[in-house]
Design a protein around this motif. Structure first.
Motif, PDB file in Angstrom:
ATOM      1  N   LEU A  43     -20.625 -19.878  82.583  1.00 20.26           N
ATOM      2  CA  LEU A  43     -20.248 -19.934  80.858  1.00 20.26           C
ATOM      3  C   LEU A  43     -18.948 -20.160  80.560  1.00 20.26           C
ATOM      4  O   LEU A  43     -18.503 -20.626  79.801  1.00 20.26           O
ATOM      5  CB  LEU A  43     -21.240 -18.936  80.252  1.00 20.26           C
ATOM      6  N   PHE A  44     -18.240 -19.335  81.299  1.00 23.40           N
ATOM      7  CA  PHE A  44     -16.960 -18.980  80.948  1.00 23.40           C
ATOM      8  C   PHE A  44     -15.724 -20.108  81.849  1.00 23.40           C
ATOM      9  O   PHE A  44     -14.793 -20.613  81.284  1.00 23.40           O
ATOM     10  CB  PHE A  44     -16.062 -17.710  81.457  1.00 23.40           C
ATOM     11  N   ILE A  45     -16.370 -20.389  83.270  1.00 26.66           N
ATOM     12  CA  ILE A  45     -15.442 -21.440  83.789  1.00 26.66           C
ATOM     13  C   ILE A  45     -15.466 -22.611  82.876  1.00 26.66           C
ATOM     14  O   ILE A  45     -14.568 -23.611  82.840  1.00 26.66           O
ATOM     15  CB  ILE A  45     -15.866 -21.553  85.107  1.00 26.66           C
ATOM     16  N   VAL A 162     -23.564  -7.813  87.282  1.00 34.34           N
ATOM     17  CA  VAL A 162     -22.271  -7.840  87.014  1.00 34.34           C
ATOM     18  C   VAL A 162     -21.881  -8.789  85.939  1.00 34.34           C
ATOM     19  O   VAL A 162     -20.868  -8.617  85.223  1.00 34.34           O
ATOM     20  CB  VAL A 162     -21.413  -7.997  88.467  1.00 34.34           C
ATOM     21  N   ASP A 163     -22.440 -10.202  85.944  1.00 35.60           N
ATOM     22  CA  ASP A 163     -22.174 -11.193  85.059  1.00 35.60           C
ATOM     23  C   ASP A 163     -22.542 -10.586  83.479  1.00 35.60           C
ATOM     24  O   ASP A 163     -21.679 -10.694  82.691  1.00 35.60           O
ATOM     25  CB  ASP A 163     -23.280 -12.312  85.277  1.00 35.60           C
ATOM     26  N   TYR A 164     -23.552  -9.729  83.372  1.00 34.91           N
ATOM     27  CA  TYR A 164     -23.852  -9.172  82.207  1.00 34.91           C
ATOM     28  C   TYR A 164     -22.559  -8.205  81.831  1.00 34.91           C
ATOM     29  O   TYR A 164     -22.222  -8.151  80.599  1.00 34.91           O
ATOM     30  CB  TYR A 164     -25.252  -8.535  82.133  1.00 34.91           C
ATOM     31  N   ILE A 169     -15.482  -9.446  78.477  1.00 31.54           N
ATOM     32  CA  ILE A 169     -13.985  -9.674  78.973  1.00 31.54           C
ATOM     33  C   ILE A 169     -13.970 -11.314  79.339  1.00 31.54           C
ATOM     34  O   ILE A 169     -13.023 -11.579  79.893  1.00 31.54           O
ATOM     35  CB  ILE A 169     -13.439  -8.625  79.660  1.00 31.54           C
ATOM     36  N   GLU A 170     -15.035 -11.812  79.245  1.00 34.70           N
ATOM     37  CA  GLU A 170     -15.050 -13.400  79.980  1.00 34.70           C
ATOM     38  C   GLU A 170     -14.520 -13.263  81.496  1.00 34.70           C
ATOM     39  O   GLU A 170     -13.853 -14.191  81.747  1.00 34.70           O
ATOM     40  CB  GLU A 170     -14.274 -14.492  79.109  1.00 34.70           C
ATOM     41  N   GLY A 171     -14.842 -12.167  82.062  1.00 32.04           N
ATOM     42  CA  GLY A 171     -14.124 -12.117  83.607  1.00 32.04           C
ATOM     43  C   GLY A 171     -14.863 -13.066  84.730  1.00 32.04           C
ATOM     44  O   GLY A 171     -15.153 -12.274  85.564  1.00 32.04           O
ATOM     45  N   TRP A 174     -13.279 -12.236  88.231  1.00 33.88           N
ATOM     46  CA  TRP A 174     -13.694 -10.739  88.577  1.00 33.88           C
ATOM     47  C   TRP A 174     -15.159 -11.051  89.292  1.00 33.88           C
ATOM     48  O   TRP A 174     -15.278 -10.459  90.411  1.00 33.88           O
ATOM     49  CB  TRP A 174     -13.639  -9.594  87.883  1.00 33.88           C
ATOM     50  N   MET A 175     -15.973 -11.606  88.353  1.00 35.83           N
ATOM     51  CA  MET A 175     -17.316 -11.990  89.182  1.00 35.83           C
ATOM     52  C   MET A 175     -17.294 -12.509  90.378  1.00 35.83           C
ATOM     53  O   MET A 175     -17.986 -12.006  91.324  1.00 35.83           O
ATOM     54  CB  MET A 175     -18.214 -12.840  87.867  1.00 35.83           C
ATOM     55  N   LEU A 176     -16.527 -13.607  90.609  1.00 37.35           N
ATOM     56  CA  LEU A 176     -16.427 -14.345  91.827  1.00 37.35           C
ATOM     57  C   LEU A 176     -15.777 -13.434  92.709  1.00 37.35           C
ATOM     58  O   LEU A 176     -16.159 -13.378  94.024  1.00 37.35           O
ATOM     59  CB  LEU A 176     -15.969 -15.589  91.647  1.00 37.35           C
TER      60      LEU A 176
END
Ligand code: BGC
Length: 462
Positions: A43-45, A162-164, A169-171, A174-176
């Motif tokens: 969603l953010f990428i 983690v995604d949630y 912070i649209e992180g 960090w998620m990856l």
């Protein structure tokens, strides 16, 4: 009659075996995390890199392409340099891929990183169960190997959470990137783990194999097991793929490749990758509720895998498959029906949720764990790495096909038709299991090999 494998002794105090299985199962955790995390990160990428729908699909599917490559190439190191070293290699790839994708300055970089992570997933997906299977005593091999499937399901839920947690912070970086942490623990942990005793014997390193077996069995008395492994190695290591087509290996190849395809073509990853979309189609309008329902699906997946671990060495692999696949077919059938009967409009969301839970719970006690377990059991030692590699390659290949065709199928044959199609494949999976899948419960890997190739004593469990 008692299965003769009960001759293998395991001291109750041998907690080392559980440490070995637990550390290597981190490979499963990474498999689950890395396949699950992208749904939220995308969603953010998408916004940062201005991705078109097509490019989004490419970002998602590059991991699967990498996994096909990893599964195809991984059998060679697994047989040559060993299971342990291959897992360490995959852990290093996981670290490089996680950090690489987290730092990606552009799409091209991200795609290369996704391929690297995919290769690591493809290798770990089969070398982990292979390694655990070869260190386990037969009485609890099903449960220990299925720890890997448990770790996959936990990895999927953790990735959703983690995604949630990082969505605010649209992180996505960090998620990856966070996957590097369990990957580092896996690399360091495996460094201290022993080689597979079966792999050691296959390279005439019997002395070391004996020490490893004594340590993981918690007893000095391992002569019988060493001798059984020796006897199973009538022929030397296979060097190439053509060996898999040898008529004596073919039955195992058919079981492995068949179950691999059925595990995916019954649609499991449409739920794992698209659950929120399915819930929205079924009328849960709020994205929040859909995501929550998706976490619910993930939790049912974990809990039912625990049930499978409890049952797998008691009722056997075939019973789990035969009952579980019936549950999957009923779940898919009612999901299709719910979409078909528009009169159900208001109730549709709840019926869809119930059907999905039945479907995923049934998968989690059957095709989920049993596929990865059986493929670690049925190939003869000299081609075990290659045989598992072939089955995993088909598994990732069919996974890719389903992921790429799901939304198009819905456009062409409609929602009911799509789920009924998966249900229909499920009926094929049941027939296939009934007629060709063997029972391996309680048998040593050497006895299973002898059963398959006609030289052993009859399987008392058949
Ligand atoms: C399958 C994966 C799937 C997972 C879900 C595994 O056994 O190979 O494709 O995503 O189970 O729990």
């Amino acid at each position: 009659m008692q299965p003769e494998s009960s001759a293998i002794r395991v001291s109750k105090k041998s907690s080392f075996l559980y440490i070995v299985a637990g550390i290597s199962a981190l490979g499963g955790l990474l498999f689950g995390y890395d396949t699950g995390v992208i749904s939220g990160a995308l969603l953010f990428i998408k916004n940062d890199f201005h991705l078109t729908t097509f490019l989004q699909e490419i970002v998602v599917s590059f991991l699967l392409i990498g996994a096909v490559i990893g599964a195809t190439l991984g059998g060679i190191p697994a047989d040559r340099i060993g299971r342990r070293a291959t897992i360490i290699m995959s852990a290093i790839l996981f670290i490089v891929g996680a950090i690489g994708t987290a730092l990606a300055p552009n799409v091209a970089w991200l795609l290369v990183g996704r391929i690297v992570v995919g290769i690591a997933v493809g290798v770990a997906s089969f070398v982990t169960p292979l390694y655990i299977s070869e260190v386990s005593p037969p009485q609890i091999r099903g449960a220990l190997v299925s720890l890997n499937q448990l770790a996959i399901t936990v990895g999927i839920v953790v990735s959703y959470l983690v995604d949630y947690a990082l969505a605010g912070i649209e992180g996505w970086r960090w998620m990856l990137g966070l996957a590097a942490v369990p990957a580092a623990i896996l690399a360091v942990g495996m460094w201290f783990m022993p080689n597979s005793p079966r792999w050691l014997v296959s390279y005439n390193r019997t002395f070391q194999a004996r020490i490893v077996l004594q340590r993981i069995r918690g007893t000095e008395d391992v002569d019988q097991e060493i001798q059984d492994i020796h006897e199973s190695l009538v022929e030397k290591h296979s060097k190439n793929w053509s060996e898999l087509l040898n008529p004596s290996i073919r039955p195992a190849l058919i079981v492995g490749v068949g179950l691999a395809a059925f595990q995916q073509l019954t649609g499991i990853n449409t739920v794992i990758y698209y659950a929120p979309t399915i819930f929205q189609m079924a009328g849960f309008k709020s994205a929040g509720v859909s995501i929550l329902a998706t976490v619910g699906v993930g939790i049912v997946n974990v809990l039912m895998t625990l049930v499978a671990i409890w049952l797998i060495d008691r009722v056997g692999r075939r019973a789990l498959l035969l009952y579980g696949i019936i549950g999957m077919v009923i779940g898919l059938g009612t999901l299709g029906l719910a979409f078909q009967l528009s009169a159900l409009a208001g109730a549709l969301g709840w019926i869809a949720a119930g059907s999905l839970m039945l479907y995923i719970g049934s998968f989690a006690v059957s095709l989920g764990p049993v596929f990865w377990l059986l493929v670690s059991e049925i190939y003869p030692l000299r081609v075990r790495g290659l045989g598992m590699s072939a089955a995993s390659m088909v598994n990732w290949g069919t996974n890719l096909v389903v992921a790429l065709t799901f939304l198009t199928l819905i456009d062409i044959v409609g929602r009911p038709g799509t789920f009924w199609l998966y249900a229909f494949v499920g009926i094929g999976a049941w027939i296939f299991t009934y007629f060709v899948v063997p029972e391996t419960k309680g048998r040593t890997l050497e006895d299973i090999e002898a059963d398959f190739y006609g030289t052993g004593k009859p399987n008392p469990l058949n």
